[in-house]
Design a protein around this motif. Structure first.
Motif, PDB file in Angstrom:
ATOM      1  N   GLY A  58       0.817  -1.193   0.000  1.00  0.00           N
ATOM      2  CA  GLY A  58       0.000   0.000   0.000  1.00  0.00           C
ATOM      3  C   GLY A  58       0.856   1.250   0.000  1.00  0.00           C
ATOM      4  N   ASN A  60       0.469   4.595   2.269  1.00  0.00           N
ATOM      5  CA  ASN A  60       0.818   5.103   3.602  1.00  0.00           C
ATOM      6  C   ASN A  60      -0.399   4.964   4.507  1.00  0.00           C
ATOM      7  N   PRO A  72      -0.381  -2.300   8.894  1.00  0.00           N
ATOM      8  CA  PRO A  72      -0.748  -1.883   7.544  1.00  0.00           C
ATOM      9  C   PRO A  72      -2.205  -2.220   7.202  1.00  0.00           C
ATOM     10  N   ASN A 137       3.194  -1.284   3.891  1.00  0.00           N
ATOM     11  CA  ASN A 137       2.991   0.046   3.338  1.00  0.00           C
ATOM     12  C   ASN A 137       4.332   0.622   2.916  1.00  0.00           C
ATOM     13  N   ALA A 191       1.613   3.219  -5.337  1.00  0.00           N
ATOM     14  CA  ALA A 191       2.330   2.048  -4.823  1.00  0.00           C
ATOM     15  C   ALA A 191       2.918   1.225  -5.958  1.00  0.00           C
TER      16      ALA A 191
END
Length: 235
Positions: A58, A60, A72, A137, A191
């Motif tokens: 991901g 953030n 996450p 993340n 991402a």
């Protein structure tokens, strides 16, 4: 030293480096690894080492997910029941009254986290899912504007964004080298771009399951699990 200990060392160094940037941030910034380290470490010790060959990446933390739980895509109900993590979470040094950190006491499930971990629970048991996929993340910082609204990294001032991304990309490259996945599932275009920059393994795109991306809803309700199985069965 076990791989998870090496990964934790990378995250500790990343957190320390990002702490130095938080003080000069042009927007309100929470370093989740700083105040929610206990739950983050518990998640990594649970997730790493089960043989997963796929990383789901991901962008953030969201304000109601990882920013509250340290995990996450950490929708609180799934962190507590599916993952079995319920540790104490502290507070960011620069906490805004408009966006307080309630930790595991938060009553709101982040929509994107709920989508990810609902798919995981439909796949199977916690350990069954984690044996196929590690959820991470790219960046552990939550960014907020003056009204407490969530800002994604691509909306940060360029000079600050570059400093953050330099640290996060270096750390992600190290973590992917340690995990040695054979595939990456990137949630969203941001991402996806970072995954391709930091690794040479195949990257598969899934639309980010954010309420701001309503077109992703049908994918996550219908196709996500099928695509996840196709990718991980080939890994």
């Amino acid at each position: 030293m076990a791989v998870v200990d090496d990964i934790l060392s990378v995250y500790r160094a990343l957190s320390s480096g990002l702490d130095g940037l938080v003080a000069e941030s042009p927007v309100l910034t929470y370093n989740v690894l700083s105040y929610a380290w206990g739950n983050h470490e518990a998640y990594l010790r649970m997730a790493v080492g089960k043989g997963a060959r796929t990383v789901m990446l991901g962008m953030n933390p969201g304000p109601y997910g990882m920013a509250q739980t340290g995990v996450p895509f950490g929708a609180v109900s799934f962190v507590r029941t599916y993952l079995g993590i319920d540790g104490k979470v502290g507070h960011p040094a620069n906490e805004s009254p408009l966006r307080p950190v309630l930790g595991m006491e938060t009553r709101r499930d982040e929509a994107s986290g709920k989508a990810v971990w609902t798919m995981a629970s439909r796949y199977g048991s916690r350990d069954g899912f984690l044996s196929r996929c590690t959820v991470l993340n790219y960046c552990p910082l939550l960014f907020l504007d003056e009204k407490g609204r969530n800002l994604t990294p691509d909306h940060l001032p360029r000079a600050f964004r570059t400093k953050v991304e330099d640290l996060c990309s270096s750390s992600l490259s190290s973590i992917l080298s340690l995990l040695d996945p054979v595939s990456i599932i990137a949630l969203g275009r941001y991402a996806e771009g970072k995954a391709r920059e930091c690794s040479s393994v195949p990257v598969h795109y899934f639309p980010h399951p954010s309420p701001l991306n309503p077109s992703s809803s049908s994918f996550w309700k219908g196709m996500a699990l099928e695509e996840f199985r196709r990718i991980t069965d080939a890994s």
